[in-house]
Design an enzyme around this catalytic site. Structure first.
Site, PDB file in Angstrom:
ATOM      1  N   ASP A 109     -12.244 -44.744 112.440  1.00  0.00           N
ATOM      2  CA  ASP A 109     -13.150 -43.718 112.957  1.00  0.00           C
ATOM      3  C   ASP A 109     -14.553 -44.282 112.801  1.00  0.00           C
ATOM      4  O   ASP A 109     -15.092 -44.337 111.698  1.00  0.00           O
ATOM      5  CB  ASP A 109     -12.976 -42.421 112.146  1.00  0.00           C
ATOM      6  CG  ASP A 109     -13.993 -41.349 112.498  1.00  0.00           C
ATOM      7  OD1 ASP A 109     -14.813 -41.574 113.426  1.00  0.00           O
ATOM      8  OD2 ASP A 109     -13.977 -40.279 111.855  1.00  0.00           O
TER       9      ASP A 109
ATOM     10  N   LYS B 294     -24.556 -45.568 116.589  1.00  0.00           N
ATOM     11  CA  LYS B 294     -23.622 -45.123 117.631  1.00  0.00           C
ATOM     12  C   LYS B 294     -24.359 -44.479 118.812  1.00  0.00           C
ATOM     13  O   LYS B 294     -23.918 -44.546 119.949  1.00  0.00           O
ATOM     14  CB  LYS B 294     -22.639 -44.125 117.019  1.00  0.00           C
ATOM     15  CG  LYS B 294     -21.464 -43.757 117.892  1.00  0.00           C
ATOM     16  CD  LYS B 294     -20.467 -42.944 117.075  1.00  0.00           C
ATOM     17  CE  LYS B 294     -19.312 -42.431 117.898  1.00  0.00           C
ATOM     18  NZ  LYS B 294     -18.344 -41.712 117.048  1.00  0.00           N
TER      19      LYS B 294
ATOM     20  N   GLU C 223     -11.683 -39.216 120.039  1.00  0.00           N
ATOM     21  CA  GLU C 223     -11.678 -38.614 118.703  1.00  0.00           C
ATOM     22  C   GLU C 223     -10.860 -37.312 118.624  1.00  0.00           C
ATOM     23  O   GLU C 223     -10.028 -37.166 117.718  1.00  0.00           O
ATOM     24  CB  GLU C 223     -13.114 -38.394 118.221  1.00  0.00           C
ATOM     25  CG  GLU C 223     -13.790 -39.709 117.857  1.00  0.00           C
ATOM     26  CD  GLU C 223     -15.311 -39.637 117.805  1.00  0.00           C
ATOM     27  OE1 GLU C 223     -15.865 -38.520 117.844  1.00  0.00           O
ATOM     28  OE2 GLU C 223     -15.943 -40.706 117.723  1.00  0.00           O
TER      29      GLU C 223
ATOM     30  N   ASP D 190     -15.569 -30.306 116.465  1.00  0.00           N
ATOM     31  CA  ASP D 190     -16.002 -31.443 115.638  1.00  0.00           C
ATOM     32  C   ASP D 190     -17.506 -31.398 115.410  1.00  0.00           C
ATOM     33  O   ASP D 190     -18.293 -31.703 116.307  1.00  0.00           O
ATOM     34  CB  ASP D 190     -15.596 -32.752 116.341  1.00  0.00           C
ATOM     35  CG  ASP D 190     -15.994 -33.998 115.539  1.00  0.00           C
ATOM     36  OD1 ASP D 190     -16.749 -33.876 114.540  1.00  0.00           O
ATOM     37  OD2 ASP D 190     -15.563 -35.101 115.917  1.00  0.00           O
TER      38      ASP D 190
HETATM   39  P1  ADP Z   1     -19.902 -38.233 111.811  1.00  0.00           P
HETATM   40  O1  ADP Z   1     -18.660 -37.859 112.545  1.00  0.00           O
HETATM   41  O2  ADP Z   1     -21.157 -37.894 112.570  1.00  0.00           O
HETATM   42  O3  ADP Z   1     -19.891 -39.626 111.326  1.00  0.00           O
HETATM   43  P2  ADP Z   1     -19.027 -36.730 109.441  1.00  0.00           P
HETATM   44  O4  ADP Z   1     -17.843 -36.098 110.040  1.00  0.00           O
HETATM   45  O5  ADP Z   1     -18.805 -37.736 108.384  1.00  0.00           O
HETATM   46  O6  ADP Z   1     -20.036 -37.293 110.527  1.00  0.00           O
HETATM   47  O7  ADP Z   1     -19.938 -35.552 108.883  1.00  0.00           O
HETATM   48  C1  ADP Z   1     -21.104 -35.786 108.190  1.00  0.00           C
HETATM   49  C2  ADP Z   1     -21.791 -34.474 107.937  1.00  0.00           C
HETATM   50  O8  ADP Z   1     -20.931 -33.631 107.162  1.00  0.00           O
HETATM   51  C3  ADP Z   1     -23.076 -34.625 107.150  1.00  0.00           C
HETATM   52  O9  ADP Z   1     -24.095 -33.838 107.737  1.00  0.00           O
HETATM   53  C4  ADP Z   1     -22.698 -34.082 105.776  1.00  0.00           C
HETATM   54  O10 ADP Z   1     -23.812 -33.528 105.098  1.00  0.00           O
HETATM   55  C5  ADP Z   1     -21.710 -33.011 106.157  1.00  0.00           C
HETATM   56  N1  ADP Z   1     -20.880 -32.622 105.004  1.00  0.00           N
HETATM   57  C6  ADP Z   1     -20.036 -33.404 104.278  1.00  0.00           C
HETATM   58  N2  ADP Z   1     -19.502 -32.699 103.272  1.00  0.00           N
HETATM   59  C7  ADP Z   1     -20.005 -31.444 103.370  1.00  0.00           C
HETATM   60  C8  ADP Z   1     -19.852 -30.234 102.595  1.00  0.00           C
HETATM   61  N3  ADP Z   1     -19.070 -30.201 101.521  1.00  0.00           N
HETATM   62  N4  ADP Z   1     -20.531 -29.140 103.004  1.00  0.00           N
HETATM   63  C9  ADP Z   1     -21.341 -29.172 104.080  1.00  0.00           C
HETATM   64  N5  ADP Z   1     -21.529 -30.270 104.833  1.00  0.00           N
HETATM   65  C10 ADP Z   1     -20.882 -31.391 104.477  1.00  0.00           C
HETATM   66 MG    MG Z   2     -16.884 -37.897 113.443  1.00  0.00          MG
END
Ligand code: ADP
Ligand code: MG
Length: 627
Positions: free
Chosen positions: A25, A87, A188, A210
């Site tokens: 991912d 990205k 995705e 998502d």
């Molecule tokens: P991406 O797909 O853009 O790479 P992710 O799916 O990894 O991103 O999500 C990242 C986001 O999720 C960040 O903004 C992070 O702060 C948020 N996040 C992760 N854990 C938590 C949580 N426990 N509560 C709220 N937001 C969260």
């Molecule tokens: Mg993602």
């Protein structure tokens, strides 16, 4: 509709030769790598047990390349050489990007590279987004090789469903650069559905919601046993967890009445804001404490109540694209069997509640929202590598986000593949020549929903030569569009009598933003009646042009059949038609065409007689009588 069987029967590897395959991912904020071990998809952690690899790369001036957490800690100290959210730059030109001015990067603009992908100037030279992504992928590859202890057969890499040709191509290039064999790019949401489909054996119509760090994607998928079909996609490329952080950050500034901050202090408070947001997911109140470089001390408490108040507009903002995707799929919320939650930001209780209220059912949460995409990708990679258990016959369908078509006379678009068509897909259509003796044909491939080429996005141009000279309309040129399972387009054109062929693999130099896609879709709706009018006008104009050319050609050949007066009348009618032809008065064009047709009726009859006479020249009277 033809379904793609992505794994051939009877190709399973013997148990002792389990091939090492991974799913990646490659996220905007965080990336992960997963594999299937003893029939179970698992995420591979780093040496400190952490599953996520922040999608951050630092090109330090001492020649070191840092990836992940190591790079992230240097973000405030070395913003110019520390690349985040790369990205967003994949397959994009500088003019595709918003907020370039507020980014700390030094964009390298090459004069003759107007159509090229953006590049960043770093302490280690100019880096393209493909190279930066390749460094993230290298990190994940090393992690996987260490954990699995062997040579990898290949990888499945996920991309957003709306990624266009250029963005997909860029992702593939990055993987190749990182030494990965790409088994397939996978959307995705489809990966998330695979993860859930396997674990829960679920069937029905699912929404995949998502919410990541900086992007929001919504997809509507149809799942039946072994078949995934994406019915519609939508989203907002500038909405994610970061925006929630920013609201908290602004709240801190307001509460603490802070003066303008240094770059480092701003960074520090942004980190604190994010920590508080994540803490609130499991607690009713979050402490926020920080000592600034000015000596000031921030000491605040953020409650869930305040947090919800300052972020509720963001929560609501995700429902617009959700509604639209449902509309595109012609479904109402109650027709959705379940909602798959993906992305770290969906952990927030307010998001869970909003989604539950909207769909009227509790969203699916039994998989970790951070990991679900990587897990699905690993499952898919495992199958593609040939580690198939008996009975795993997977079919996989995705859609293209915008219609693909060809420019036809008058600047009109002939759509060959309508948007939301499932891929892979191939469509062919016959076209013909417009002029007598035409030996070449220019083909212009466009993408978009509008009727006119000028309102769509140009993807590629190429030419078919060597068409044998024939009268207008006699040649048959078959144009075939083929979109492969990765969403990449190839176009071919073939003259049917000679077999002359030309083809092109469409690799636009950079891609479209999904905002543009949304805008183009919206324009397609709002301009529908306007477009219908313009289309009708263009068609009349093309018809009129054809008539003008036919009469001119007849005059060149057979002007001797006309008296001076007759010739003058026809010339008059011709001139009249040519003058109204360029305008937008359809009635006037039709009237002038009518006049020219009438004015040339006698001429046409004489030409007909002449050719009959020529054909019959030398034949005997008796034979002619019988005709
Ligand atoms: P991406 O797909 O853009 O790479 P992710 O799916 O990894 O991103 O999500 C990242 C986001 O999720 C960040 O903004 C992070 O702060 C948020 N996040 C992760 N854990 C938590 C949580 N426990 N509560 C709220 N937001 C969260
Ligand atoms: Mg993602």
């Amino acid at each position: 509709m033809a379904l793609l069987q992505i794994s051939e029967p009877g190709q399973s590897a013997a148990p002792h030769e389990h091939r090492l395959a991974i799913g990646i991912d490659l996220g905007t904020t965080n990336s992960l790598v997963a594999t299937v071990r003893s029939g179970m998809a698992v995420v591979l952690n780093d040496e400190l047990g952490r599953p996520l690899l922040p999608s951050v790369v630092r090109y330090a001036s001492d020649g070191k390349i840092e990836v992940g957490y190591a790079a992230q800690t240097q973000l405030a100290a070395d913003p110019r050489n520390t690349i985040v959210s790369v990205k967003r730059f994949m397959g994009r030109g500088l003019k595709d990007l918003e907020h370039v001015d507020s980014m700390p990067y030094d964009f390298a603009v090459n004069g003759n590279e107007a159509g090229g992908m953006v590049k960043l100037r770093t302490a280690q030279g100019i880096k393209s987004p493909v190279e930066v992504s390749a460094d993230i992928l290298r990190g994940l590859r090393a992690r996987a090789e260490l954990a699995l202890g062997g040579q990898l057969t290949g990888a499945v890499i996920t991309v957003p469903a709306y990624f266009d040709d250029a963005q997909r191509q860029a992702t593939k290039d990055a993987a190749r650069l990182a030494g990965l064999n790409v088994l397939r790019l996978l959307n995705e949401p489809t990966a998330a559905a695979i993860a859930y489909g396997l674990d829960n054996a679920a069937e029905g119509i699912y929404a995949v919601y998502d919410l990541g760090g900086g992007t929001f994607d919504i997809s509507i998928l149809k799942l039946t046993k072994g078949v995934f079909q994406v019915l519609a996609t939508g989203g907002d490329s500038a909405l994610g967890g970061d925006d929630f952080d920013h609201r908290v950050f602004c709240w801190i500034l307001e509460q603490a009445r802070l003066k303008p901050l240094s770059h480092e202090d701003a960074r520090l408070l942004q980190v604190r804001a994010r920590e508080a947001k994540e803490y609130l997911t499991a607690h009713g109140e979050a402490p926020i404490a920080a000592r600034l470089s000015t000596g000031e001390f921030v000491d605040l408490r953020l409650t869930t109540g305040i947090f919800n108040e300052i972020t509720h507009t963001l929560v609501r903002k995700t429902l617009g694209p959700t509604r639209k995707a449902l509309r595109d799929a012609r479904l109402s919320p109650d027709e959705i069997t379940g909602v798959v939650m993906v992305g770290g930001a969906t952990r927030m209780p307010a998001i869970q509640k909003a989604v539950e209220d909207f769909f009227g059912c509790e969203p699916l949460n039994n998989l970790d929202p951070d990991k679900v995409v990587a897990l699905g990708a690993a499952t898919q990679a495992n199958l593609l590598a040939g580690n198939r258990a008996a009975g795993d016959d997977w079919l996989l369908l995705d859609v293209i986000p915008l219609s693909l078509g060809l420019e036809t006379m008058g600047g009109l678009v002939e759509k060959l593949i309508p948007r939301n068509s499932t891929i892979p897909v191939a469509r062919a259509q016959d076209f013909t020549t417009f002029k007598d003796g035409q030996t070449a044909m220019a083909l212009h491939v466009v993408q978009g929903e509008r009727e006119l080429v000028s309102d769509c996005r140009s993807l590629a141009r190429f030419e078919l030569r060597g068409i044998p000279p024939m009268v207008a309309g006699a040649a048959r040129i078959r144009v075939a569009f083929q979109v492969d399972a990765d969403g990449l387009l190839a176009v071919s054109a073939r003259e049917q009598t000679t077999g002359h062929e030309a083809h092109i693999e469409v690799k636009p130099s950079y891609g479209l933003s999904d905002d543009e896609i949304a805008a183009m879709l919206k324009a397609g709706y709002t301009h529908a009646s306007d477009d219908a009018f313009r289309r009708a006008l263009r068609e009349v104009q093309v018809e009129a042009q054809r008539l003008v050319e036919a009469v001119q050609s007849a005059l060149r050949e057979d002007a001797h059949l006309l008296s001076m007066l007759e010739r003058a009348h026809i010339d008059n009618c011709l001139a009249r038609l040519q003058s109204v032809l360029v305008g937008d008065d359809r009635r006037a064009i039709e009237a002038a065409m009518d006049a020219l047709s009438k004015g040339t009726a006698e001429f046409a009859a004489r030409r007909m007689n002449q050719s009959v006479r020529r054909a019959l020249a030398g034949k005997r009277i008796e034979e002619m009588d019988r005709l």
